[in-house]
Design an enzyme around this catalytic site. Structure first.
Site, PDB file in Angstrom:
ATOM      1  CE  LYS A 230       2.898  -4.689  -3.558  1.00 37.30           C
ATOM      2  NZ  LYS A 230       4.041  -5.037  -2.819  1.00 37.30           N
ATOM      3  CB  THR A 231       3.919 -10.327  -1.845  1.00 36.36           C
ATOM      4  OG1 THR A 231       3.813  -8.769  -1.776  1.00 36.36           O
ATOM      5  CG2 THR A 231       5.075 -10.986  -1.291  1.00 36.36           C
TER       6      THR A 231
ATOM      7  CG  ASP B 264       7.452  -5.444  -4.362  1.00 34.52           C
ATOM      8  OD1 ASP B 264       6.598  -5.041  -4.742  1.00 34.52           O
ATOM      9  OD2 ASP B 264       7.482  -5.743  -2.977  1.00 34.52           O
ATOM     10  CD  GLU B 265       5.549  -1.695  -2.527  1.00 31.10           C
ATOM     11  OE1 GLU B 265       4.652  -0.863  -3.272  1.00 31.10           O
ATOM     12  OE2 GLU B 265       4.763  -2.315  -1.611  1.00 31.10           O
TER      13      GLU B 265
ATOM     14  CD  GLN C  86      -1.008   0.565  -2.361  1.00 34.84           C
ATOM     15  OE1 GLN C  86      -0.579   0.544  -1.174  1.00 34.84           O
ATOM     16  NE2 GLN C  86      -1.523  -0.324  -3.025  1.00 34.84           N
TER      17      GLN C  86
ATOM     18  NE  ARG D  56      -2.371   0.335   3.731  1.00 39.76           N
ATOM     19  CZ  ARG D  56      -2.257  -0.546   2.513  1.00 39.76           C
ATOM     20  NH1 ARG D  56      -1.459  -1.529   2.992  1.00 39.76           N
ATOM     21  NH2 ARG D  56      -2.473  -0.369   1.666  1.00 39.76           N
TER      22      ARG D  56
END
Length: 773
Positions: A33-34, A225-226, A256, A614
């Site tokens: 996504k980044t 973002d997020e 998330q 993770r």
């Protein structure tokens, strides 16, 4: 086509190439996504969009820095500098500095961190003579913080009878008064707390239409973002700024969303399509991080949640090993298993310590892990422990520096006015505070005009106060022309701070001096870094803002190779080849405080999903049969989340059916054993399972594949012939040398000098020792 676009897969390229309109990108864990956000900004700039018209909001300084660096490589450094990119708090602090006068604040207002805010509240509770055991300052601060994030101002609070009634029911009927006094004191001190940076931005955009219009026209393209982590206050700011042009791109993953406890509202991402017209939805479903086993196991967990946006995460990576589940007797044994496993994996696979992470639900769980790692001499770092900037000596220096920029900052003044000791006691401070409230002035202003006020303060103390103010003013003049390092260096020397610490020759005192030295190194580094920025001058004000907005996880600690220990909340956004998720027990994970409603339980499940995703190569899940709670050993029950992982992706180190009920009553009360020869014998019918004591062939095959839980316990050491000079190993104390053997038979003892535990006397019939030589 631009060269960088070739690096994207089809799903990633689609949202990058959509120039105008509202869009939402649902991005699964590890799906890049980044990269999508970064390349979208670069693409907008290549299409003629001025970088000054692009606003990009992130949740960490680290994310903002990473994105800016990537963009600079594509479009050039000078253009990248013109982007408005940073955390919500840093961007809104920047806007508020430009517009502060409209709200009655100075443009150089101080930003209070949590400790500063709590200190003000503690003083208010004391001044109002309230019971500090009922009005606990941390609880009061938390309540006020939640009010602000929900846009409940002091006025709104007093207009809401339900809120007042709820506080009265919790035996805090004067909470509203504390809130009002806290807001007034912050305003008088020219200070905003972290929550004000959002609340005051909302106030600014709603009360001053011309300001809203100015920033709507400036930020024609907005990227967030997020987005699943936004709270109500952040949501409203983004909605207001994007309303005119509706060129908004939000990226996030509802699976998330794990920050409800600090105000994050999952509905912001779930309802995004209702907030804007003609919303385009894109899904990033290919995971580039983890193995197939980890990705599929994570999917099998999150599908149990009812509240979610539909997506199917997949990966083209290798299948990888199954997720290992291990049951241990106690948390001490759990720690030893994890430390031993890290040691073995590191040696067998030539890994670094930094490739391993231990994740837990609460900070208290770190103790057993730390003990075990220390005994194995495995270096580690705890994330979220006491941050560098929270250490006393650092706070002292920063308080001096804050006072130079903003003499109204009363928290900073109270901290340093008598440190190092200058003979200005608490009685004098109380008189100054009373005078400040009486005349509507700050303490600094009262001291400046002390000769013109009728205060019962003797001449000697007045001289000391005068000297303090003159010293601060001389530093202020220096700060107007010199950079942050020159000012800080001068302050630490001229105030006598370092000399004060040098009086303490203990290791702690030396460490404090080293911390101040490290702070100065950091300021110097900051000043040098600012020289590269077009709109920066390395001033003290810039440095203090950078510190106020920094978080422990954002800072590059420069630590050498260490195993990472942290809560799962802190692990979000990170990745490690090997991940150990420990303490998977009911009431611990899921937390006993988060199982009252379905939404709470679903958030805990999302937290487990975050923990598992993770891991890149291997994940371990551990739980114990018993654990200490409030000093008592209590039985533990395996977490429901272990059972929710699809069995095909799991390897149980202890067979699930290896379970025996421990009777709670004495079986003797049921009389003598039955004479089995008198019982009528029956042959088992065809098709019935074999007797329980003999595993079936399929069970045997399953058991053969399973690894042992841990090495076989050593036999009691009285069966080993020990003598002085032998080297032995103990599970808890490590290696040791036998100094002497004493006693006979059942009372035989060994005195052993252990590397980790010092000299111990062990009763050999209980001690489990392994003879090394």
């Amino acid at each position: 086509m631009e060269a960088y676009l070739a690096e994207l897969n089809d799903a990633q390229r689609a949202p990058v190439l959509q120039k105008d309109g509202a869009m939402i990108v649902i991005a699964g864990a590890g799906s890049g996504k980044t990269r999508v956000l970064t390349y979208r900004i670069a693409y907008l700039m290549s299409q003629g969009v001025d970088p000054f018209n692009i606003l990009s909001l992130t949740f960490t300084n680290k994310a903002a820095r990473e994105m800016k660096t990537r963009i600079a490589k594509i479009v050039g450094n000078s253009e990248a500098k013109n982007l408005w990119m940073g955390t919500f708090h840093s961007i809104f602090a920047k806007i508020l500095r430009f517009e502060a006068d409209k709200l009655g604040y100075p443009s150089n207002f101080t930003i209070y961190d949590t400790q500063d805010s709590q200190s003000v509240i503690r003083a208010i509770i004391k001044d109002m003579r309230l019971d500090k055991d009922v009005y606990k300052y941390k609880q009061v601060y938390s309540r006020i913080s939640s009010y602000k994030n929900s846009l409940i101002t002091v006025k709104a609070y007093f207009q809401n009878p339900e809120l007042k009634e709820a506080d009265a029911m919790s035996k805090k009927p004067r909470l509203g008064e504390i809130y009002q006094e806290y807001v007034e004191r912050c305003f008088k001190a020219g200070a905003m707390d972290f929550d004000d940076l959002l609340l005051k931005t909302n106030e600014l955009l709603n009360r001053f239409p011309e300001v809203l219009q100015k920033y709507q026209n400036r930020f024609r393209y907005i990227l967030v973002d997020e987005y699943q982590d936004t709270n109500h206050s952040q949501y409203l700011i983004v909605k207001a700024l994007s309303d005119k042009f509706q060129n908004i791109c939000v990226v996030g993953d509802d699976a998330q969303s794990i920050y409800a406890f600090r105000g994050a509202n999952i509905n912001n991402i779930l309802n995004f399509q209702k907030d804007y017209e003609n919303v385009q939805m894109y899904r990033l479903e290919q995971n580039y991080r983890s193995t197939k086993n980890i990705v599929n196991a994570a999917n099998s967990i999150i599908e149990k949640n009812k509240t979610k946006l539909e997506k199917v995460v997949w990966t083209a990576n290798d299948e990888g090993p199954k997720i290992v589940v291990n049951r241990l007797l106690t948390d001490g044994e759990e720690g030893r298993f994890v430390a031993g496993s890290i040691f073995e994996n590191r040696m067998q696979n030539q890994m670094s310590n930094g490739d391993f992470a231990i994740l837990y639900r609460t900070n208290a769980q770190s103790r057993a892990m730390e003990d075990a790692l220390r005994k194995k001499e495995i270096p580690y770092r705890i994330y979220g422990g006491l941050s560098f900037y929270q250490r006393k000596e650092i706070k002292d220096v920063l308080s001096y520096l804050r006072l130079l920029i903003n003499p109204k900052d009363e928290e900073a003044l109270k901290r340093v006015i008598n440190y190092p000791a200058r003979g200005i006691g608490q009685t004098t401070m109380d008189k100054l505070s009373i005078a400040g409230n009486q005349y509507g002035k700050t303490i600094f202003e009262i001291i400046e005009n002390i000769d013109h006020l009728d205060l019962k303060i003797n001449k000697s103390t007045r001289t000391k106060l005068d000297n303090f103010v003159n010293m601060i003013k001389s530093f202020t003049i220096l700060a107007e022309n010199a950079d942050a390092f020159t000012v800080a260096d001068t302050v630490t020397k001229k105030t006598g701070l370092v000399q004060e610490l040098k009086k303490d020759g203990t290791p702690e005192g030396i460490a404090r001096i080293e911390n101040i030295e490290e702070l100065l190194n950091g300021i110097k580094d900051f000043v040098e870094g600012q020289k590269e920025l077009a709109d920066a001058d390395g001033s003290l004000a810039e440095f203090l803002e950078d510190v106020a907005l920094a978080t422990d996880m954002d800072k590059d600690t420069g630590d050498d190779d260490r195993v990472a220990l942290m809560t799962i909340h802190l692990a979000k956004g990170l990745e490690f080849p090997y991940v150990y998720i420990v303490g998977l027990e009911e009431d611990l994970f899921p937390s006993g405080m988060s199982m009252n409603t379905r939404s709470e339980l679903e958030e805990e499940r999302r937290l487990f999903y975050v923990a598992l995703t993770r891991a890149e190569k291997q994940a371990y899940l551990t739980y114990t049969q018993s654990r200490y709670r409030w000093g008592k050993l209590v039985d533990a029950e395996p977490s429901r989340f272990i059972e929710e992982v699809d069995e095909q992706y799991v390897n149980y180190m202890i067979p699930q059916d290896d379970y025996k009920y421990k009777p709670l009553i004495d079986t003797d009360i049921f009389g003598d054993e039955v004479d089995k020869s008198k019982l009528r014998q029956t042959k088992p019918k065809k098709g019935t399972p074999p007797p329980a004591h003999k595993p079936s062939e399929s069970q045997l095959r399953k058991l053969r594949k399973l690894k042992p839980a841990s090495p076989e316990p050593e036999k009691a050491s009285n069966s080993i012939k020990l003598e002085a000079g032998n080297v032995v190993e103990h599970m808890r104390f490590g290696k040791g040398k036998v100094l002497a053997i004493d006693g006979v038979g059942q009372d035989k003892k060994a005195e052993i000098d252990f590397e980790n535990g010092g000299i111990k006397k062990l009763l050999l019939r209980f001690a489990k020792l392994k003879l090394i030589s």
